[in-house]
Design a protein around this motif. Sequence first.
Motif, PDB file in Angstrom:
ATOM      1  N   LYS A  13       0.900  -1.242   0.035  1.00  0.00           N
ATOM      2  CA  LYS A  13      -0.060   0.000   0.108  1.00  0.00           C
ATOM      3  C   LYS A  13       0.860   1.329  -0.273  1.00  0.00           C
ATOM      4  O   LYS A  13       1.804   1.447   0.914  1.00  0.00           O
ATOM      5  CB  LYS A  13      -0.907   0.053   1.167  1.00  0.00           C
ATOM      6  CG  LYS A  13      -1.864  -1.152   1.264  1.00  0.00           C
ATOM      7  CD  LYS A  13      -2.849  -1.130   2.635  1.00  0.00           C
ATOM      8  CE  LYS A  13      -3.828  -2.121   2.346  1.00  0.00           C
ATOM      9  NZ  LYS A  13      -4.867  -2.320   3.639  1.00  0.00           N
ATOM     10  N   LYS A  21       3.602   0.549   2.559  1.00  0.00           N
ATOM     11  CA  LYS A  21       3.191  -0.305   3.746  1.00  0.00           C
ATOM     12  C   LYS A  21       3.036  -1.763   3.168  1.00  0.00           C
ATOM     13  O   LYS A  21       2.435  -2.151   2.235  1.00  0.00           O
ATOM     14  CB  LYS A  21       1.990   0.366   4.326  1.00  0.00           C
ATOM     15  CG  LYS A  21       1.503  -0.789   5.662  1.00  0.00           C
ATOM     16  CD  LYS A  21       0.260   0.271   5.940  1.00  0.00           C
ATOM     17  CE  LYS A  21      -0.648  -0.642   7.029  1.00  0.00           C
ATOM     18  NZ  LYS A  21      -1.679   0.022   7.447  1.00  0.00           N
ATOM     19  N   ASP A  23       2.518  -4.585   5.296  1.00  0.00           N
ATOM     20  CA  ASP A  23       2.200  -5.146   6.528  1.00  0.00           C
ATOM     21  C   ASP A  23       1.344  -6.494   6.326  1.00  0.00           C
ATOM     22  O   ASP A  23       1.197  -7.326   7.280  1.00  0.00           O
ATOM     23  CB  ASP A  23       1.176  -4.406   7.262  1.00  0.00           C
ATOM     24  CG  ASP A  23       1.696  -3.093   8.205  1.00  0.00           C
ATOM     25  OD1 ASP A  23       3.088  -3.109   8.045  1.00  0.00           O
ATOM     26  OD2 ASP A  23       1.147  -2.424   8.876  1.00  0.00           O
ATOM     27  N   SER A  24       1.044  -7.110   5.016  1.00  0.00           N
ATOM     28  CA  SER A  24       0.623  -8.035   4.887  1.00  0.00           C
ATOM     29  C   SER A  24       1.365  -9.302   4.892  1.00  0.00           C
ATOM     30  O   SER A  24       0.987 -10.539   4.676  1.00  0.00           O
ATOM     31  CB  SER A  24      -0.657  -7.902   3.627  1.00  0.00           C
ATOM     32  OG  SER A  24       0.225  -7.968   2.341  1.00  0.00           O
ATOM     33  N   LEU A  26       5.177  -8.746   5.276  1.00  0.00           N
ATOM     34  CA  LEU A  26       6.497  -8.470   6.031  1.00  0.00           C
ATOM     35  C   LEU A  26       6.622  -7.978   7.380  1.00  0.00           C
ATOM     36  O   LEU A  26       7.398  -8.438   8.295  1.00  0.00           O
ATOM     37  CB  LEU A  26       7.567  -7.881   4.832  1.00  0.00           C
ATOM     38  CG  LEU A  26       8.916  -7.488   5.114  1.00  0.00           C
ATOM     39  CD1 LEU A  26       9.770  -8.893   5.613  1.00  0.00           C
ATOM     40  CD2 LEU A  26       9.519  -6.983   4.202  1.00  0.00           C
ATOM     41  N   ASN A  27       6.046  -6.764   7.376  1.00  0.00           N
ATOM     42  CA  ASN A  27       5.872  -5.977   8.484  1.00  0.00           C
ATOM     43  C   ASN A  27       5.266  -6.122   9.719  1.00  0.00           C
ATOM     44  O   ASN A  27       5.275  -5.542  10.728  1.00  0.00           O
ATOM     45  CB  ASN A  27       6.116  -4.585   8.145  1.00  0.00           C
ATOM     46  CG  ASN A  27       7.370  -4.040   7.379  1.00  0.00           C
ATOM     47  OD1 ASN A  27       7.184  -3.530   6.357  1.00  0.00           O
ATOM     48  ND2 ASN A  27       8.569  -4.410   7.962  1.00  0.00           N
ATOM     49  N   HIS A  28       4.165  -7.074   9.500  1.00  0.00           N
ATOM     50  CA  HIS A  28       3.377  -7.258  10.561  1.00  0.00           C
ATOM     51  C   HIS A  28       2.633  -8.633  10.718  1.00  0.00           C
ATOM     52  O   HIS A  28       2.925  -9.393  11.370  1.00  0.00           O
ATOM     53  CB  HIS A  28       2.170  -6.091  10.622  1.00  0.00           C
ATOM     54  CG  HIS A  28       1.171  -6.187  11.609  1.00  0.00           C
ATOM     55  ND1 HIS A  28       1.267  -6.837  13.017  1.00  0.00           N
ATOM     56  CD2 HIS A  28      -0.141  -6.045  11.748  1.00  0.00           C
ATOM     57  CE1 HIS A  28       0.443  -6.583  13.864  1.00  0.00           C
ATOM     58  NE2 HIS A  28      -0.754  -6.333  12.896  1.00  0.00           N
ATOM     59  N   GLN A  29       1.888  -9.048   9.195  1.00  0.00           N
ATOM     60  CA  GLN A  29       1.853 -10.225   8.879  1.00  0.00           C
ATOM     61  C   GLN A  29       2.922 -10.879   8.056  1.00  0.00           C
ATOM     62  O   GLN A  29       3.561  -9.975   7.310  1.00  0.00           O
ATOM     63  CB  GLN A  29       0.294 -10.364   8.299  1.00  0.00           C
ATOM     64  CG  GLN A  29      -0.106 -12.091   7.791  1.00  0.00           C
ATOM     65  CD  GLN A  29      -1.414 -11.851   7.168  1.00  0.00           C
ATOM     66  OE1 GLN A  29      -2.178 -12.366   7.953  1.00  0.00           O
ATOM     67  NE2 GLN A  29      -1.631 -11.726   6.083  1.00  0.00           N
ATOM     68  N   ILE A  30       3.224 -12.073   8.289  1.00  0.00           N
ATOM     69  CA  ILE A  30       4.450 -12.660   7.374  1.00  0.00           C
ATOM     70  C   ILE A  30       4.031 -13.762   6.701  1.00  0.00           C
ATOM     71  O   ILE A  30       3.365 -14.788   7.100  1.00  0.00           O
ATOM     72  CB  ILE A  30       5.550 -13.171   8.521  1.00  0.00           C
ATOM     73  CG1 ILE A  30       5.951 -11.973   9.581  1.00  0.00           C
ATOM     74  CG2 ILE A  30       6.726 -13.639   7.840  1.00  0.00           C
ATOM     75  CD1 ILE A  30       6.808 -12.424  10.652  1.00  0.00           C
TER      76      ILE A  30
ATOM     77  N   VAL B  76       1.529 -15.715   9.660  1.00  0.00           N
ATOM     78  CA  VAL B  76       2.035 -15.456  10.912  1.00  0.00           C
ATOM     79  C   VAL B  76       1.553 -14.014  11.236  1.00  0.00           C
ATOM     80  O   VAL B  76       1.877 -13.058  10.216  1.00  0.00           O
ATOM     81  CB  VAL B  76       3.411 -15.583  11.337  1.00  0.00           C
ATOM     82  CG1 VAL B  76       4.000 -15.034  12.792  1.00  0.00           C
ATOM     83  CG2 VAL B  76       3.913 -17.128  11.327  1.00  0.00           C
ATOM     84  N   PHE B  78       2.526 -10.881  14.137  1.00  0.00           N
ATOM     85  CA  PHE B  78       3.323 -10.496  14.990  1.00  0.00           C
ATOM     86  C   PHE B  78       2.591  -9.479  15.752  1.00  0.00           C
ATOM     87  O   PHE B  78       2.631  -8.290  15.074  1.00  0.00           O
ATOM     88  CB  PHE B  78       4.675 -10.590  15.123  1.00  0.00           C
ATOM     89  CG  PHE B  78       5.412  -9.524  14.284  1.00  0.00           C
ATOM     90  CD1 PHE B  78       5.724  -8.289  14.700  1.00  0.00           C
ATOM     91  CD2 PHE B  78       5.616  -9.836  12.973  1.00  0.00           C
ATOM     92  CE1 PHE B  78       6.254  -7.512  13.899  1.00  0.00           C
ATOM     93  CE2 PHE B  78       6.262  -8.984  12.052  1.00  0.00           C
ATOM     94  CZ  PHE B  78       6.693  -7.491  12.583  1.00  0.00           C
ATOM     95  N   HIS B 113      -5.808  -8.018  10.004  1.00  0.00           N
ATOM     96  CA  HIS B 113      -5.010  -9.363   9.511  1.00  0.00           C
ATOM     97  C   HIS B 113      -5.433 -10.349  10.633  1.00  0.00           C
ATOM     98  O   HIS B 113      -4.944 -11.564  10.742  1.00  0.00           O
ATOM     99  CB  HIS B 113      -3.556  -9.059   9.637  1.00  0.00           C
ATOM    100  CG  HIS B 113      -3.100  -8.157   8.776  1.00  0.00           C
ATOM    101  ND1 HIS B 113      -3.093  -8.478   7.412  1.00  0.00           N
ATOM    102  CD2 HIS B 113      -2.273  -6.895   8.785  1.00  0.00           C
ATOM    103  CE1 HIS B 113      -2.501  -7.400   6.767  1.00  0.00           C
ATOM    104  NE2 HIS B 113      -2.129  -6.537   7.527  1.00  0.00           N
TER     105      HIS B 113
END
Lengths: 197, 197
Positions: A13, A21, A23-24, A26-30, B76, B78, B113
Motif C-alpha cells: 500500500k 506499507k 504489512d500483509s 513482511l512488517n506485521h503479517q508474515i 503469522v 506478530f 489481519h
Amino acid sequence: MKQLQEKIKNEGKVLSNQVLKVDSFLNHQIDAFLMREVGKEFADRFKNDGITKIVTLESSGIAPSVMTALELNVPVVFARKRKSLTLTDQLLTASVYSFTKQEENTIAVSGEHLSSEDRVLVIDDFLANGQAALGLAEIVEQAGASLAGIGIVIEKSFQEGGKILREKGFRVESLARIKSLEKHVVQFLEETEEAAV
Amino acid sequence: MKQLQEKIKNEGKVLSNQVLKVDSFLNHQIDAFLMREVGKEFADRFKNDGITKIVTLESSGIAPSVMTALELNVPVVFARKRKSLTLTDQLLTASVYSFTKQEENTIAVSGEHLSSEDRVLVIDDFLANGQAALGLAEIVEQAGASLAGIGIVIEKSFQEGGKILREKGFRVESLARIKSLEKHVVQFLEETEEAAV
C-alpha cells in the motif's frame, strides 16, 4: 526477485511518495513461504562468501534472516532496540535514528555472540535512509568481525540509503529496488538501470 | 521435546531462581535449525485443529512462529509492542506487564489481519507469569476469532502463568517445562509429572 516484486505490486500500500506499507507479508503479517524464497535468494547471492553469522535488527528482519540461516547453516543474531535486563554484559551498541518512528534508538548486540572470527551478512527488511544498516555495520566493526555484505528485502532507491552504503564500499544486495512511489504507483528499477545506479 | 531440553541444559544460563537466559539460541542469537524442529513439533500437536493463523509477539516469538507457519501453511501475525506510524487503523490492543523489563506495554494487532473467521494458534517463546499469552488471547477474542491453543517454547512451571491459562480452559502446549531453577540447576517436569500439573 520477481515473486517479491509481484507481492509488492499486489499487496503493498503506497501511503505517500515516501512510504510503502507491506504489512500483509513482511512488517506485521508474515508470509513464511515468501520469506523462505527470500532466504534462498540471499543464500544464493552470498553462498561463496564464507558467512559465519547473520546479523539483523528486531523485529521485521528476523523472518528473512532465519530463513537465510537455514540455507547457509549459520546462526542469526538480532540486535535489540534497547537493553533488556537479561542482556547486560559486553554490549556492542550503535545509535540509530528512525524516520518512520521519529525517534533515536540504541541498538545492541552482545559481544558474546559476535567475534573477530565472524564473517557477517547483515540482513534488514527495508533500506531507506540507511540508518539501521549503518548501525548494524558499525556493530560488526566494533566486534572486529568482517562484513561480507548487506542483504535488503526492499530498497527504496529514491532515498539516499543505498547510495550512502555503496559509496562506503559495502556490497548491498537488494531483492526489490523501488525507483518511485509517485502517483501511488510502485515502480521498480529495471536490471539495466540497476547496473547504472 | 528432548532436543530442546538438551539445548537448555547445555546452553541455558541460570541467573537466579527465577531467571533463565537462553540468549544463545532463542532470545538474542537464534538457532534456525532448532527453531525448525520446534516448528515441526508445534505443527504436529496442532495439525488437526484447523489453524488458519498464528499470532505471536515480537521479537522472540517470530522465529518459532514462522517455522510453524511453514509446516501448517498459514500466515503469522506478530503483535507489536507499541504503535508505529504505519500501523494505524482498526487496532486490536491489550495491555501487558513485563516483569523482566518492569514496564507496561500496549501490544497491538491490526484488525486487517485477524478476523472472526480465524482459528488461531498463539505462540510465544516463554511462559512465566502468563501476561503476554493472556494479552494475545484477549486480542484474539476482540477479533471474534477462536483460539485453538497456546504453544510455548519454554514454560517455567514454577511460576503461575501455566496454571492461570489452563484454569481459564486454554489448551497450552509447552515444549519444555521447567520445574525448578534452584541451586543454578535446570530441572524439567517429567512426563508423568506433567500429566498431574
